[in-house]
Design a protein around this motif. Structure first.
Motif, PDB file in Angstrom:
ATOM      1  N   LEU A  38       1.050  -1.205   0.419  1.00 38.38           N
ATOM      2  CA  LEU A  38      -0.296   0.081   0.241  1.00 38.38           C
ATOM      3  C   LEU A  38       0.804   1.550  -0.185  1.00 38.38           C
ATOM      4  O   LEU A  38       0.705   2.478  -0.635  1.00 38.38           O
ATOM      5  CB  LEU A  38      -1.162   0.296   1.129  1.00 38.38           C
ATOM      6  N   LEU A  39       2.151   0.966   1.109  1.00 37.99           N
ATOM      7  CA  LEU A  39       2.694   2.980   0.665  1.00 37.99           C
ATOM      8  C   LEU A  39       3.402   2.692  -0.385  1.00 37.99           C
ATOM      9  O   LEU A  39       4.040   3.869  -0.116  1.00 37.99           O
ATOM     10  CB  LEU A  39       3.398   2.137   2.227  1.00 37.99           C
ATOM     11  N   VAL A  40       3.565   1.465  -1.229  1.00 39.54           N
ATOM     12  CA  VAL A  40       4.627   2.196  -2.254  1.00 39.54           C
ATOM     13  C   VAL A  40       3.126   2.648  -3.419  1.00 39.54           C
ATOM     14  O   VAL A  40       3.843   3.444  -4.256  1.00 39.54           O
ATOM     15  CB  VAL A  40       5.006   0.647  -3.236  1.00 39.54           C
ATOM     16  N   LYS A  41       2.006   2.650  -3.370  1.00 39.95           N
ATOM     17  CA  LYS A  41       1.273   2.843  -4.333  1.00 39.95           C
ATOM     18  C   LYS A  41       1.128   4.405  -3.449  1.00 39.95           C
ATOM     19  O   LYS A  41       0.292   5.484  -4.255  1.00 39.95           O
ATOM     20  CB  LYS A  41      -0.418   2.025  -4.368  1.00 39.95           C
ATOM     21  N   VAL A  42       1.003   4.724  -2.292  1.00 40.97           N
ATOM     22  CA  VAL A  42       0.395   5.967  -1.255  1.00 40.97           C
ATOM     23  C   VAL A  42       1.284   5.960  -0.056  1.00 40.97           C
ATOM     24  O   VAL A  42       0.992   6.107   0.814  1.00 40.97           O
ATOM     25  CB  VAL A  42      -1.111   5.954  -0.868  1.00 40.97           C
ATOM     26  N   PRO A  43       2.775   6.998  -1.291  1.00 43.14           N
ATOM     27  CA  PRO A  43       4.268   6.251   0.506  1.00 43.14           C
ATOM     28  C   PRO A  43       3.000   7.835   1.386  1.00 43.14           C
ATOM     29  O   PRO A  43       3.626   7.428   2.481  1.00 43.14           O
ATOM     30  CB  PRO A  43       4.737   7.430  -1.076  1.00 43.14           C
ATOM     31  N   ASP A  44       2.748   8.518   1.212  1.00 48.46           N
ATOM     32  CA  ASP A  44       2.246   9.495   2.624  1.00 48.46           C
ATOM     33  C   ASP A  44       0.903   8.951   2.879  1.00 48.46           C
ATOM     34  O   ASP A  44       0.168   9.903   4.026  1.00 48.46           O
ATOM     35  CB  ASP A  44       1.663  11.556   1.553  1.00 48.46           C
ATOM     36  N   PHE A  45       0.624   7.361   2.873  1.00 53.64           N
ATOM     37  CA  PHE A  45      -0.738   7.726   3.901  1.00 53.64           C
ATOM     38  C   PHE A  45      -0.600   7.257   4.803  1.00 53.64           C
ATOM     39  O   PHE A  45       0.369   7.273   5.287  1.00 53.64           O
ATOM     40  CB  PHE A  45      -0.690   5.930   3.304  1.00 53.64           C
ATOM     41  N   ALA A  46      -1.273   8.165   5.872  1.00 52.59           N
ATOM     42  CA  ALA A  46      -1.476   8.224   7.119  1.00 52.59           C
ATOM     43  C   ALA A  46      -3.142   8.339   7.762  1.00 52.59           C
ATOM     44  O   ALA A  46      -3.321   8.947   6.826  1.00 52.59           O
ATOM     45  CB  ALA A  46      -0.661   8.736   7.661  1.00 52.59           C
ATOM     46  N   PHE A  47      -3.837   7.464   8.435  1.00 52.98           N
ATOM     47  CA  PHE A  47      -4.446   8.423   9.574  1.00 52.98           C
ATOM     48  C   PHE A  47      -4.870   9.130   9.729  1.00 52.98           C
ATOM     49  O   PHE A  47      -3.845   9.437  11.035  1.00 52.98           O
ATOM     50  CB  PHE A  47      -5.202   6.785   9.620  1.00 52.98           C
ATOM     51  N   ARG A  48      -6.218   9.803  10.353  1.00 54.31           N
ATOM     52  CA  ARG A  48      -6.686  11.149  11.436  1.00 54.31           C
ATOM     53  C   ARG A  48      -7.638  11.169  11.199  1.00 54.31           C
ATOM     54  O   ARG A  48      -8.852   9.887  10.864  1.00 54.31           O
ATOM     55  CB  ARG A  48      -5.938  12.385  10.366  1.00 54.31           C
ATOM     56  N   ASN A  49      -7.862  11.542  12.800  1.00 52.04           N
ATOM     57  CA  ASN A  49      -8.873  11.816  12.713  1.00 52.04           C
ATOM     58  C   ASN A  49      -9.667  11.375  13.127  1.00 52.04           C
ATOM     59  O   ASN A  49     -11.206   9.919  13.009  1.00 52.04           O
ATOM     60  CB  ASN A  49     -10.488  12.591  11.442  1.00 52.04           C
ATOM     61  N   VAL A  50      -9.588  10.352  13.851  1.00 53.65           N
ATOM     62  CA  VAL A  50      -9.761   9.014  14.550  1.00 53.65           C
ATOM     63  C   VAL A  50     -11.376   9.714  15.559  1.00 53.65           C
ATOM     64  O   VAL A  50     -11.659  10.300  16.484  1.00 53.65           O
ATOM     65  CB  VAL A  50      -8.784   8.048  15.614  1.00 53.65           C
ATOM     66  N   ARG A  51     -12.224   8.728  15.322  1.00 56.24           N
ATOM     67  CA  ARG A  51     -14.063   8.446  15.860  1.00 56.24           C
ATOM     68  C   ARG A  51     -14.323   7.411  16.772  1.00 56.24           C
ATOM     69  O   ARG A  51     -14.620   6.794  15.597  1.00 56.24           O
ATOM     70  CB  ARG A  51     -14.457   9.132  15.574  1.00 56.24           C
ATOM     71  N   PHE A  52     -14.218   7.029  18.106  1.00 52.65           N
ATOM     72  CA  PHE A  52     -14.296   5.704  18.198  1.00 52.65           C
ATOM     73  C   PHE A  52     -15.795   6.018  18.406  1.00 52.65           C
ATOM     74  O   PHE A  52     -16.086   6.695  19.366  1.00 52.65           O
ATOM     75  CB  PHE A  52     -13.863   5.278  19.813  1.00 52.65           C
ATOM     76  N   LEU A  53     -16.420   4.700  18.161  1.00 52.37           N
ATOM     77  CA  LEU A  53     -17.568   4.465  18.402  1.00 52.37           C
ATOM     78  C   LEU A  53     -18.711   3.634  19.010  1.00 52.37           C
ATOM     79  O   LEU A  53     -19.624   3.908  19.795  1.00 52.37           O
ATOM     80  CB  LEU A  53     -19.123   4.281  16.706  1.00 52.37           C
ATOM     81  N   ILE A  54     -18.296   2.524  18.966  1.00 56.51           N
ATOM     82  CA  ILE A  54     -18.128   1.786  20.479  1.00 56.51           C
ATOM     83  C   ILE A  54     -16.709   0.674  21.084  1.00 56.51           C
ATOM     84  O   ILE A  54     -16.107   0.744  20.274  1.00 56.51           O
ATOM     85  CB  ILE A  54     -18.688   0.753  19.924  1.00 56.51           C
ATOM     86  N   GLU A  55     -16.755   0.996  21.950  1.00 52.41           N
ATOM     87  CA  GLU A  55     -15.791   0.096  22.821  1.00 52.41           C
ATOM     88  C   GLU A  55     -15.941  -0.119  24.041  1.00 52.41           C
ATOM     89  O   GLU A  55     -16.627  -0.140  24.726  1.00 52.41           O
ATOM     90  CB  GLU A  55     -14.888   1.645  23.313  1.00 52.41           C
ATOM     91  N   THR A  56     -14.900  -1.378  23.818  1.00 51.50           N
ATOM     92  CA  THR A  56     -15.580  -1.982  25.308  1.00 51.50           C
ATOM     93  C   THR A  56     -13.600  -2.706  25.211  1.00 51.50           C
ATOM     94  O   THR A  56     -12.506  -2.404  24.386  1.00 51.50           O
ATOM     95  CB  THR A  56     -16.063  -3.499  24.699  1.00 51.50           C
ATOM     96  N   PRO A  57     -13.084  -3.397  26.102  1.00 49.62           N
ATOM     97  CA  PRO A  57     -12.124  -3.693  26.342  1.00 49.62           C
ATOM     98  C   PRO A  57     -11.096  -5.129  25.361  1.00 49.62           C
ATOM     99  O   PRO A  57      -9.738  -4.773  24.265  1.00 49.62           O
ATOM    100  CB  PRO A  57     -12.035  -5.027  27.177  1.00 49.62           C
TER     101      PRO A  57
END
Length: 134
Positions: free
Chosen positions: A58-77
């Motif tokens: 994936l990074l070969v195709k999109v070298p600047d790939f990075a996640f942002r703006n994380v929003r948790f909607l459901i959370e358990t341990p």
């Protein structure tokens, strides 16, 4: 021990380092993007070595790939469900890849057992398609 939320944060933060991201998975852990099949891409990798290769490709195709703006909607341990975004240049097309991912992570013994992500395949296809001019 890492819980599901900590593991997802660690994965998202380390996505540009395939080895580090893959090391978060259990030996039988799975990264699954089932909707990529509609684009002719096998969207399933099992085990850290396979997952590392998938992320590296994936990074070969999109070298600047990075996640942002994380929003948790459901959370358990043991499980989380979150949305997160990517906006990065695809050098081969000159287009910007804009994507909203939805991910469900299942944790087991401090490792990722399953990370299944959904994405907009039309947005992906558009970003990676070479536009031909007359």
């Amino acid at each position: 021990m890492n819980n599901a939320k900590q593991l997802l944060f660690a994965y998202l933060e380390s996505i540009r380092d395939p080895r580090a991201a893959a090391a978060l998975f259990a030996s039988d852990g799975v990264l699954e993007l089932p909707y990529l099949k509609s684009l002719g891409i096998d969207g399933r990798a099992e085990g850290p070595e396979s997952i590392e290769g998938f992320i590296a490709s994936l990074l070969v195709k999109v070298p600047d790939f990075a996640f942002r703006n994380v929003r948790f909607l459901i959370e358990t341990p043991e499980q989380v469900f979150a949305e997160y975004e990517v906006e990065a240049l695809v050098p081969s097309t000159g287009k910007i890849y804009r994507q909203m991912y939805a991910g469900r992570l299942v944790a087991r013994d401090g490792k990722i057992s399953l990370l299944r992500e959904a994405l907009d395949t039309v947005a992906a296809a558009d970003a990676f398609a070479v536009t031909r001019t007359a």
